[in-house]
Design a protein around this motif. Structure first.
Motif, PDB file in Angstrom:
ATOM      1  N   MET A  32       0.855  -1.185   0.000  1.00  0.00           N
ATOM      2  CA  MET A  32       0.000   0.000   0.000  1.00  0.00           C
ATOM      3  C   MET A  32       0.895   1.239   0.000  1.00  0.00           C
ATOM      4  SD  MET A  32      -2.727   1.201   2.924  1.00  0.00           S
ATOM      5  CE  MET A  32      -4.080   0.191   2.436  1.00  0.00           C
ATOM      6  N   PRO A  33       0.714   2.129  -0.939  1.00  0.00           N
ATOM      7  CA  PRO A  33       1.524   3.342  -0.979  1.00  0.00           C
ATOM      8  C   PRO A  33       1.316   4.197   0.270  1.00  0.00           C
ATOM      9  CG  PRO A  33       0.271   3.061  -3.019  1.00  0.00           C
ATOM     10  CD  PRO A  33      -0.200   2.021  -2.064  1.00  0.00           C
ATOM     11  N   ALA A  34       2.297   5.063   0.531  1.00  0.00           N
ATOM     12  CA  ALA A  34       2.267   5.891   1.741  1.00  0.00           C
ATOM     13  C   ALA A  34       0.996   6.720   1.835  1.00  0.00           C
ATOM     14  CB  ALA A  34       3.494   6.803   1.778  1.00  0.00           C
ATOM     15  N   ALA A  53       6.195   1.367   8.822  1.00  0.00           N
ATOM     16  CA  ALA A  53       5.796   0.169   8.067  1.00  0.00           C
ATOM     17  C   ALA A  53       4.483   0.393   7.338  1.00  0.00           C
ATOM     18  CB  ALA A  53       5.687  -1.036   9.002  1.00  0.00           C
ATOM     19  N   GLY A  54       3.673   1.320   7.833  1.00  0.00           N
ATOM     20  CA  GLY A  54       2.411   1.633   7.184  1.00  0.00           C
ATOM     21  C   GLY A  54       1.216   1.361   8.072  1.00  0.00           C
ATOM     22  N   LEU A  55       0.155   2.079   7.808  1.00  0.00           N
ATOM     23  CA  LEU A  55      -1.048   1.958   8.633  1.00  0.00           C
ATOM     24  C   LEU A  55      -1.684   0.576   8.524  1.00  0.00           C
ATOM     25  CD1 LEU A  55      -2.634   5.447   7.906  1.00  0.00           C
ATOM     26  CD2 LEU A  55      -1.302   4.754   9.903  1.00  0.00           C
ATOM     27  N   ARG A  56      -1.509  -0.069   7.406  1.00  0.00           N
ATOM     28  CA  ARG A  56      -2.119  -1.385   7.200  1.00  0.00           C
ATOM     29  C   ARG A  56      -1.633  -2.409   8.227  1.00  0.00           C
ATOM     30  NH1 ARG A  56      -5.856  -3.347   4.529  1.00  0.00           N
ATOM     31  NH2 ARG A  56      -5.866  -5.421   3.693  1.00  0.00           N
ATOM     32  N   ALA A  63      -3.513   8.678   3.687  1.00  0.00           N
ATOM     33  CA  ALA A  63      -2.734   8.058   4.756  1.00  0.00           C
ATOM     34  C   ALA A  63      -1.453   8.829   5.085  1.00  0.00           C
ATOM     35  CB  ALA A  63      -2.387   6.622   4.395  1.00  0.00           C
ATOM     36  N   ALA A  64      -0.919   9.604   4.153  1.00  0.00           N
ATOM     37  CA  ALA A  64       0.360  10.282   4.387  1.00  0.00           C
ATOM     38  C   ALA A  64       0.345  11.196   5.624  1.00  0.00           C
ATOM     39  CB  ALA A  64       0.796  11.047   3.144  1.00  0.00           C
ATOM     40  N   ARG A 114       0.314   8.984   8.703  1.00  0.00           N
ATOM     41  CA  ARG A 114       1.627   8.375   8.979  1.00  0.00           C
ATOM     42  C   ARG A 114       2.574   9.414   9.586  1.00  0.00           C
ATOM     43  NH1 ARG A 114       3.650   4.280   4.445  1.00  0.00           N
ATOM     44  NH2 ARG A 114       5.231   4.017   6.060  1.00  0.00           N
TER      45      ARG A 114
END
Length: 144
Positions: A1-3, A48-51, A76-77, A80
Motif C-alpha cells: 500500500m503506498p504511503a 511500516a504503514g497503517l495497514r 494516509a500520508a 503516517r
C-alpha cells in the motif's frame, strides 16, 4: 500500500481512542514499558504503514465488519506523519522514564496524550494539520 493510499477515517480515530487510554495509564502510573510498547505501535504505523499498525488491524478485523460501509476516505500520508510525531514523543518519553528523568517522560507523554485526545474526542488530528504546512515549506528535490 503506498504511503498516501486512502483509508477509512474511522480507523485512525479508533486508534486514537486506544492510544489515549494507553497514554493516560502511562501518565497515571509512570510505567514506561507500556509507553515503550505504544512507541512501537507508533513506529509500525509511521514506518511500516497503517495497514500493519496493530490498532488498524484491530479496527479492520473487529470493528469495520460491524459498521455500515462508508465511501469516505482519508489520505494516509498525514496520518503516517502524525504517527511519526507520536513515535518521537513516545521515544523521548520512554528514554526519560527509563533513564530516571521522569519529568522528561511525563512531559513527552503528556504532549502525545494531548494530540491523541484531540483526535479521539474531537476528530482533530494535530499531526495531520501540521503535515501540509510542513510540505509547503519543505523544498522538493528531484522535480524538473
Amino acid at each position: 500500500m503506498p504511503a498516501g493510499a486512502p483509508v477509512d477515517p474511522r480507523g485512525p480515530r479508533f486508534a486514537a481512542v486506544i492510544t489515549t487510554v494507553v497514554l493516560a495509564v502511562v501518565l497515571l502510573t509512570g510505567w514506561w514499558p507500556l509507553l515503550a510498547a505504544q512507541t512501537a505501535v507508533f513506529a509500525l504505523g509511521a514506518f511500516a504503514g497503517l495497514r500493519v499498525a496493530p490498532y488498524a488491524v484491530l479496527y479492520r478485523v473487529l470493528l469495520a465488519p460491524r459498521l455500515p460501509a462508508t465511501t469516505e476516505r482519508e489520505d494516509a500520508a498525514p496520518l503516517r506523519f502524525a504517527q511519526a510525531v507520536g513515535f518521537a514523543f513516545g521515544l523521548v518519553g520512554t528514554v526519560g522514564y527509563a533513564l530516571g528523568v521522569p519529568v522528561l517522560g511525563l512531559v513527552a507523554t503528556a504532549f502525545a496524550l494531548f494530540a491523541a485526545f484531540l483526535n479521539a474526542a474531537f476528530d482533530f488530528c494535530l499531526g495531520c494539520e501540521v503535515y501540509p504546512l510542513l510540505r509547503r515549506v519543505t523544498p522538493r528535490t528531484g522535480r524538473a
